[in-house]
Design an enzyme around this catalytic site. Sequence first.
Site, PDB file in Angstrom:
ATOM      1  N   HIS A   1       1.802  -2.805   1.755  1.00  0.00           N
ATOM      2  CA  HIS A   1       2.481  -1.936   0.797  1.00  0.00           C
ATOM      3  C   HIS A   1       3.227  -0.771   1.434  1.00  0.00           C
ATOM      4  O   HIS A   1       4.408  -0.540   1.165  1.00  0.00           O
ATOM      5  CB  HIS A   1       1.469  -1.388  -0.222  1.00  0.00           C
ATOM      6  CG  HIS A   1       2.084  -0.455  -1.204  1.00  0.00           C
ATOM      7  ND1 HIS A   1       2.258   0.893  -0.963  1.00  0.00           N
ATOM      8  CD2 HIS A   1       2.620  -0.676  -2.432  1.00  0.00           C
ATOM      9  CE1 HIS A   1       2.861   1.460  -1.989  1.00  0.00           C
ATOM     10  NE2 HIS A   1       3.085   0.528  -2.907  1.00  0.00           N
TER      11      HIS A   1
ATOM     12  N   LYS B   1       9.353  -5.220  -0.961  1.00  0.00           N
ATOM     13  CA  LYS B   1       9.080  -3.779  -0.846  1.00  0.00           C
ATOM     14  C   LYS B   1      10.060  -3.161   0.134  1.00  0.00           C
ATOM     15  O   LYS B   1      10.044  -3.468   1.324  1.00  0.00           O
ATOM     16  CB  LYS B   1       7.631  -3.600  -0.389  1.00  0.00           C
ATOM     17  CG  LYS B   1       7.172  -2.195  -0.258  1.00  0.00           C
ATOM     18  CD  LYS B   1       7.336  -1.385  -1.532  1.00  0.00           C
ATOM     19  CE  LYS B   1       6.179  -1.463  -2.492  1.00  0.00           C
ATOM     20  NZ  LYS B   1       6.476  -0.738  -3.757  1.00  0.00           N
TER      21      LYS B   1
ATOM     22  N   GLU C   1       6.485  -8.855  -4.431  1.00  0.00           N
ATOM     23  CA  GLU C   1       7.373  -7.687  -4.501  1.00  0.00           C
ATOM     24  C   GLU C   1       8.085  -7.500  -3.170  1.00  0.00           C
ATOM     25  O   GLU C   1       7.451  -7.370  -2.118  1.00  0.00           O
ATOM     26  CB  GLU C   1       6.593  -6.415  -4.861  1.00  0.00           C
ATOM     27  CG  GLU C   1       7.565  -5.233  -4.957  1.00  0.00           C
ATOM     28  CD  GLU C   1       6.934  -3.885  -5.230  1.00  0.00           C
ATOM     29  OE1 GLU C   1       5.772  -3.814  -5.667  1.00  0.00           O
ATOM     30  OE2 GLU C   1       7.649  -2.891  -4.992  1.00  0.00           O
TER      31      GLU C   1
ATOM     32  N   ASP D   1      -5.391  -3.256 -10.901  1.00  0.00           N
ATOM     33  CA  ASP D   1      -6.236  -3.257  -9.704  1.00  0.00           C
ATOM     34  C   ASP D   1      -7.625  -3.821  -9.996  1.00  0.00           C
ATOM     35  O   ASP D   1      -8.382  -4.097  -9.059  1.00  0.00           O
ATOM     36  CB  ASP D   1      -6.473  -1.812  -9.225  1.00  0.00           C
ATOM     37  CG  ASP D   1      -5.227  -1.150  -8.678  1.00  0.00           C
ATOM     38  OD1 ASP D   1      -4.367  -1.849  -8.120  1.00  0.00           O
ATOM     39  OD2 ASP D   1      -5.131   0.093  -8.799  1.00  0.00           O
TER      40      ASP D   1
ATOM     41  N   HIS E   1      -3.165  -6.864  -8.961  1.00  0.00           N
ATOM     42  CA  HIS E   1      -2.263  -6.007  -8.192  1.00  0.00           C
ATOM     43  C   HIS E   1      -2.751  -5.844  -6.753  1.00  0.00           C
ATOM     44  O   HIS E   1      -3.849  -5.336  -6.525  1.00  0.00           O
ATOM     45  CB  HIS E   1      -2.215  -4.642  -8.888  1.00  0.00           C
ATOM     46  CG  HIS E   1      -1.294  -3.654  -8.271  1.00  0.00           C
ATOM     47  ND1 HIS E   1      -1.715  -2.451  -7.768  1.00  0.00           N
ATOM     48  CD2 HIS E   1       0.054  -3.689  -8.075  1.00  0.00           C
ATOM     49  CE1 HIS E   1      -0.678  -1.767  -7.315  1.00  0.00           C
ATOM     50  NE2 HIS E   1       0.406  -2.493  -7.487  1.00  0.00           N
ATOM     51  N   ARG E   2      -1.957  -6.282  -5.808  1.00  0.00           N
ATOM     52  CA  ARG E   2      -2.286  -6.231  -4.367  1.00  0.00           C
ATOM     53  C   ARG E   2      -3.588  -6.979  -4.060  1.00  0.00           C
ATOM     54  O   ARG E   2      -4.293  -6.640  -3.103  1.00  0.00           O
ATOM     55  CB  ARG E   2      -2.411  -4.787  -3.863  1.00  0.00           C
ATOM     56  CG  ARG E   2      -1.220  -3.900  -4.168  1.00  0.00           C
ATOM     57  CD  ARG E   2      -1.369  -2.514  -3.556  1.00  0.00           C
ATOM     58  NE  ARG E   2      -0.460  -1.553  -4.154  1.00  0.00           N
ATOM     59  CZ  ARG E   2      -0.454  -0.256  -3.909  1.00  0.00           C
ATOM     60  NH1 ARG E   2      -1.310   0.253  -3.040  1.00  0.00           N
ATOM     61  NH2 ARG E   2       0.395   0.547  -4.506  1.00  0.00           N
TER      62      ARG E   2
ATOM     63  N   GLU F   1      -0.110 -10.101  -7.419  1.00  0.00           N
ATOM     64  CA  GLU F   1       1.071  -9.354  -6.972  1.00  0.00           C
ATOM     65  C   GLU F   1       0.819  -8.853  -5.557  1.00  0.00           C
ATOM     66  O   GLU F   1      -0.238  -8.271  -5.277  1.00  0.00           O
ATOM     67  CB  GLU F   1       1.305  -8.148  -7.898  1.00  0.00           C
ATOM     68  CG  GLU F   1       2.607  -7.386  -7.640  1.00  0.00           C
ATOM     69  CD  GLU F   1       2.497  -6.180  -6.695  1.00  0.00           C
ATOM     70  OE1 GLU F   1       3.504  -5.526  -6.469  1.00  0.00           O
ATOM     71  OE2 GLU F   1       1.397  -5.911  -6.158  1.00  0.00           O
TER      72      GLU F   1
ATOM     73  N   ASP G   1       2.930  -7.251  -1.779  1.00  0.00           N
ATOM     74  CA  ASP G   1       4.143  -6.590  -1.291  1.00  0.00           C
ATOM     75  C   ASP G   1       4.545  -7.166   0.056  1.00  0.00           C
ATOM     76  O   ASP G   1       3.705  -7.281   0.950  1.00  0.00           O
ATOM     77  CB  ASP G   1       3.865  -5.086  -1.102  1.00  0.00           C
ATOM     78  CG  ASP G   1       3.340  -4.441  -2.364  1.00  0.00           C
ATOM     79  OD1 ASP G   1       4.128  -4.230  -3.297  1.00  0.00           O
ATOM     80  OD2 ASP G   1       2.116  -4.158  -2.422  1.00  0.00           O
TER      81      ASP G   1
END
Length: 246
Positions: A58, A120, A118, A240, A16-17, A43, A45
Amino acid sequence: MDISVNTESQRLLTAHRGIPSKAPENTLSGIRLAAQLGARWVELDTQLSKDRIPVVMHDETLDRTTNGSGLLREKTLDELRMLDTGEWYKPEYSGELFPILEEVLEECKKLDLTLNLELKLYPASEPVALVERVIELLQENEFPLDKLLLSSFSREALVRCRELVPQVRRGFISDKADFGLNNVLKEVAPYSIHLDHRILTPEMARDIKGTGTVLAIWTMNEPEKVESFFDMGVDNIITDVIDQFK
Ligand code: G3P
Ligand code: MG
């Protein structure tokens, strides 16, 4: 009681990120470190700069993850490129440039990562403009479509993706139990549904998996719970702390 609904969970993990537990989120350093620590999916954003260049960050504002301030969408790419996106995290990351989507796509290709991008969107963003600019870039870049999943909380964005590039996988994100599964299936025809792990129940998992849709959860940072989520039928855990899931 046996709550297993799908023993054929794909059992994937997504960084994540990047790996925000170890490197600044949504940066090239974070992507590289996540890959080094075993990630195969990442992943990130994306949003548009004022001059409509897809960039990777993000928040709606620059304050938390850069040394700048104000709204991202009010800054041009040149203005964003003058900011530092690593120093806030740790001095050793100072000098980290604001990432543009183009270079992130290159990095993912180089590292052979599957990208969950994503889209965003904040209330004042323009969903259709973001989708169109991102798709243009993906096409120019010849990004491999089998390594791509476009996700969003925005149905409007996903519907536009469906119209423009129906062959690209779409992921519908929600943090609400009553998001309206049937309508989402009809409008978006998602490959996957991405739920806040805190709202997922075995019944919801059963309903989603029963439609043949892939189930992802975010942001799950407790390795000791991984087996129970996979047993529930979850296919993809977005975390994360991917390095802790060995
Ligand atoms: O894509 C899942 C997750 O990233 C959605 O929430 O706020 O972390 O972008 P957020
Ligand atoms: Mg996200």
